[in-house]
Design a protein around this motif. Structure first.
Motif, short mmCIF file in Angstrom:
data_model
loop_
_atom_site.label_atom_id
_atom_site.label_comp_id
_atom_site.label_asym_id
_atom_site.label_seq_id
_atom_site.Cartn_x
_atom_site.Cartn_y
_atom_site.Cartn_z
N PRO A 168 -1.75 9.02 -3.94
CA PRO A 168 -0.50 8.67 -3.25
C PRO A 168 0.56 8.03 -4.12
N VAL A 169 0.18 7.29 -5.15
CA VAL A 169 1.19 6.60 -5.95
C VAL A 169 2.13 7.58 -6.63
N PHE A 170 1.68 8.78 -6.90
CA PHE A 170 2.55 9.76 -7.56
C PHE A 170 3.66 10.24 -6.63
N GLY A 171 3.47 10.08 -5.34
CA GLY A 171 4.56 10.33 -4.41
C GLY A 171 5.65 9.30 -4.54
N LEU A 172 5.27 8.04 -4.86
CA LEU A 172 6.28 7.01 -5.09
C LEU A 172 7.04 7.27 -6.38
N TYR A 173 6.33 7.70 -7.43
CA TYR A 173 7.03 8.05 -8.67
C TYR A 173 8.04 9.17 -8.42
N SER A 174 7.64 10.15 -7.63
CA SER A 174 8.52 11.28 -7.34
C SER A 174 9.66 10.91 -6.42
N SER A 175 9.59 9.73 -5.80
CA SER A 175 10.69 9.25 -4.97
C SER A 175 11.64 8.34 -5.74
N PHE A 176 11.33 8.09 -7.02
CA PHE A 176 12.17 7.20 -7.82
C PHE A 176 12.94 7.96 -8.91
N TYR A 177 12.23 8.56 -9.84
CA TYR A 177 12.90 9.19 -10.99
C TYR A 177 13.87 10.31 -10.58
N PRO A 178 13.42 11.32 -9.83
CA PRO A 178 14.35 12.42 -9.50
C PRO A 178 15.58 11.95 -8.71
N VAL A 179 15.40 10.94 -7.86
CA VAL A 179 16.53 10.47 -7.04
C VAL A 179 17.61 9.87 -7.94
N PHE A 180 17.20 9.09 -8.92
CA PHE A 180 18.18 8.45 -9.79
C PHE A 180 18.86 9.47 -10.71
N ILE A 181 18.11 10.48 -11.15
CA ILE A 181 18.71 11.52 -11.99
C ILE A 181 19.74 12.31 -11.18
N TYR A 182 19.42 12.60 -9.94
CA TYR A 182 20.37 13.36 -9.12
C TYR A 182 21.63 12.54 -8.85
N PHE A 183 21.51 11.22 -8.77
CA PHE A 183 22.68 10.35 -8.60
C PHE A 183 23.69 10.58 -9.72
#
Length: 816
Positions: A168-183
């Protein structure tokens, strides 16, 4: 050239066979067609009045219309006066010049400060809008929206990681890095990038097929080494994310964003509905607490459902009860949000509250130890260091990566365009492809799996007051805090609760089954695409199903162009408008003129069908008439040759006369033979004279008729029926392009109809199509631009002024 004008006054005598009124007949107009020509056309120097539409039963209609509507109709009357124009005259009048072709690729190599600045702002949009960001107006709304999205991201990230077959923790990683890059790189202000159910289930199908649990069995009890299995699956998912990002960035840089246009809305909705069914089935093992075998490839979903049904007696009661309770709570909270959404500043975070409550109950009661409920387990605090992808896995993952890249972009751009239209800004599809690709590429280096955007989170971000991607940056910061400090608190969270959250969130996609009913009523071709996509994706898995659905939808487009609607057009009374006589009861065919139209463009796949439909709708068996004409011409020639030989034999004419007479026309030979018979005083037996007398009379009669006719080969002279029309007008307004097959087919149409003494005209052809016709050498001495008219009405008027070809040479006959 004749003029025609349109006005609002309807003359009383405008009810003749052609449905229009004309001035007195011009000089030199053909007598047999003068009445029809008077109904539509005028000769040189005369004017034609064509009136604005008004119903035939004028008194009855105006008795029903209110006075205000009648006055409004009068206001719409207009008056137009212009000459009858063919394409040559139109180009001369409009001063036509070929448009200069600009090659965009030349601008790619231009260097200047302004261009460098434009490229920087294009590929890094945050530099363009962030300096102009209105802090006082938008910051509070974006902050609240970011908090709301983060509250949803936390449970969805944990749940969708399980869906991808990862911890499950890799779902949290995937909710952090890609979101900031898309910003930094995205152009949509409202979509929420991160984990998404469809993408997660596609990743899960890859990880479970390439790293099944059976490959990690250990010990006598055949237990699965979860640590080794998860490590391999994480490497697979991160490498897959890098490949997906490379595909998306590469396609975006070569401006290949239009590829998503081949994914129609019925296809995308059918695909996401099938994917939601896949998601639902994949969560059954967590709901019932079952250990299932890994299935991949075609029919894997069917095998999984059968295995779940087979192992239902082995279900863990505690797990089932936990999933049911969590599901009921989530449904009630969603219903409450729907009822009170007008009164709440932000939705009640039902998923977060359910996760917190379930974690507390699981920790306090000891659900894992006492009831065997499977829990999330240890969640490491902090971020993982970046890791390079494994090049050895590229070959086995490249096919999956391309499919996931296209699906993820299709979902993101469709949502982005919806919000852009709603809020009045523009989304650059190519830059969106680059932004999503960089999110996946950089995220894959930091152990993330491929992501896209979520509709539910995007709607929450919009409704909570989000105006820009600052809301995404705020949500990623909240997720970062959870990863660093609070993630380990969810170690006792039951996986059944996450499965229940996933299933409840599928409600929106499962509602898309109602598309079947709506598409059945509106468009059954789109329904067929929807059903084929759904069935193929269910039976053949997500990657193969997508490929089959795209191919099927493109083939269906080709088939639909092969089955257009062919129409014979008639004139709507008192107008210059021509419509299908089968649909418009008041439309009347113009006597002597046949107008034909196709609803689709003509190209190699339907050119022959166009020609067949044209000949069928004209009511004349063109091919049979041409073959009969050729057959009778051959018979006549053979008959005359035999008669000439017999007469020369009887007259004792030398054989040199026969050789000298070769090369002359058939009619001249006949006349010469008759003159020989009349001047010849050679006496022969009465039996021979009696046997040849009838044949000579027939030959003389036919020879005299042929001598009067053009080319000596008219249908009337040959005893064949003439078509009931003298002109054919092809409405080519539907043509968007032409190919060599289309050009050849048009030439064959001209040739065939001229063989049966019908002149062919074209009308309403677009300028790019005319340029393609010129490039394909369509126009020549026999087919000129004088055969091409600006409108159907122009062609009909000209055809009525020239009802029959003149008795001149073939080239002169076709010049108008």
């Amino acid at each position: 050239m004749g003029l025609f004008e349109a006005s609002g006054r309807l003359p009383p005598e405008a009810r003749d066979g052609a449905g229009a009124r004309a001035a007195p007949a011009p000089e030199g107009c053909a007598g047999s067609h003068s009445s029809a020509a008077r109904g539509l056309a005028l000769g040189r120097g005369r004017r034609l009045s064509v009136e604005e539409p008004r119903p035939r039963r004028q008194r009855d209609t105006q008795a029903l219309l209110p006075v205000t509507q009648a006055m409004e109709l009068r206001k719409r009357d207009y008056h137009v006066e212009r000459p009858l124009m063919n394409q040559e005259q139109l180009e001369e009048l409009g001063c036509w010049t070929s448009a200069t072709t600009t090659y965009q690729w030349r601008t790619w190599f231009q260097c200047s400060r302004a261009r460098a600045r434009a490229l920087l702002f294009q590929h890094l949009p945050v530099l363009a809008w962030l300096p102009r960001y209105p802090l006082r107006d938008w910051l509070l709304g974006d902050s609240l929206a970011g908090l709301s999205v983060a509250i949803m991201q936390l449970p969805q990230g944990l749940a969708y990681a399980l869906l991808a077959g990862l911890p499950p923790v890799f779902g949290l990683y995937s909710s952090f890095y890609p979101v900031f890059i898309y910003f930094l790189f995205g152009t949509s202000r409202h979509i929420s990038v991160g984990t998404f159910a469809v993408m997660s289930v596609m990743v899960g199908s890859v990880t479970e097929s390439l790293a099944p649990g059976e490959n990690f069995l250990q010990g006598v009890n055949s237990t699965v080494d979860e640590v080794a299995r998860d490590a391999v699956r994480v490497q697979l998912a991160s490498t897959l994310s890098v490949l997906v990002g490379l595909f998306q960035v590469g396609l975006g840089l070569v401006r290949f964003g239009f590829v998503v246009t081949y994914l129609s809305e019925p296809l995308v909705r059918g695909y996401t509905t099938a994917a939601s069914v896949q998601v639902f089935v994949s969560q059954l093992k967590y709901v019932f607490g079952l250990q299932l075998s890994s299935h991949s490839g075609p029919l894997s979903l069917i095998y999984t459902v059968l295995e779940v049904c087979w192992k239902l007696p082995q279900s863990v009661v505690g797990t089932v009860v936990t999933a049911l309770v969590a599901g009921v709570v989530l449904v009630l909270v969603k219903l409450l949000n729907d009822k009170l959404h007008r009164y709440l500043p932000m939705p009640i975070p039902g998923e977060l509250l359910t996760l917190i409550g379930a974690t507390g109950i699981s920790y306090g009661v000891g659900l894992k130890a006492r009831f065997g409920v499977d829990v999330v387990g240890d969640i490491p605090a902090g971020l993982l260091p970046p890791a390079a992808p494994s090049p050895q896995l590229f070959a086995s993952l490249v096919g999956y990566a391309f499919t996931i890249a296209v699906v993820g972009f299709a979902i993101a751009i469709s949502l982005g365009k919806i919000f852009a239209l709603r809020h009045g800004y523009r989304v650059d599809s190519n830059q969106e492809l680059v932004a999503l690709g960089l999110s996946n590429l950089i995220g894959g280096i930091f152990q993330c799996f491929p992501v896209s955007c979520s509709m539910s989170r995007s709607l929450v971000q919009e409704s909570a007051g989000g105006n820009t991607q600052v809301a995404g940056a705020v949500s990623s910061l909240f997720i970062l805090i959870i990863i660093v400090k609070l993630g380990e608190l969810f170690r006792d969270l039951p996986k059944a609760v996450l499965a229940a959250a996933i299933i409840v969130n599928l409600k929106g996609m499962l509602k898309q089954f109602s598309d079947i009913r709506s598409l059945w009523k509106s468009n059954r071709m789109d329904l067929l695409i929807w059903l084929v996509t759904f069935v193929a994706t269910i039976l053949l898995n997500l990657d193969i199903g997508l490929a089959i659905s795209v191919v099927f939808s493109l083939l269906l487009v080709v088939v639909r162009t092969q089955l257009p609607r062919y129409s014979v057009l008639g004139q709507v009374p008192d107008t210059d408008i021509y419509e299908d006589v089968a649909e418009y009861s008041e439309a009347r065919e113009v006597p002597g003129v046949k107008v034909f139209r196709s609803s689709a463009t003509m190209y190699f796949a339907n050119a022959e069908l166009y020609s067949d439909a044209l000949k069928q709708r004209c009511g004349v068996d063109v091919d049979h008439l041409i073959s009969q004409k050729k057959k009778r011409l051959r018979k006549q020639e053979q008959k005359l040759k035999r008669l000439q030989k017999s007469l020369q034999k009887e007259a004792g004419a030398p054989s040199s006369q026969t050789a000298a007479s070769e090369g002359t026309s058939v009619s001249i030979q006949v006349n010469t033979s008759i003159r020989d018979v009349e001047s010849n005083n050679v006496e022969d037996s009465k039996a021979k004279q009696a046997s040849t007398g009838n044949e000579l009379e027939d030959a003389a009669a036919s020879g005299q008729e042929d001598a009067k006719a053009p080319n000596g080969s008219t249908l009337k002279a040959l005893g064949l029926p003439q078509p009931h029309f003298h002109s054919l007008v092809l409405d080519l307004g539907a043509l968007s392009f032409v190919d060599t097959v289309c050009i050849k087919n048009l030439k064959n149409i001209f040739s065939d109809f001229r063989e049966i003494e019908v002149e062919v005209y074209m009308a309403a052809c677009h300028t790019p199509v005319i340029a393609q016709l010129e490039a394909g050498h369509f126009f020549d001495a026999s087919i000129t631009k004088q055969h091409l008219f600006a409108s159907v009405h122009d062609a009909v008027l000209f055809a009525l002024q020239h009802p029959r070809p003149s008795s001149a040479s073939p080239v002169l006959m076709t010049k108008l």
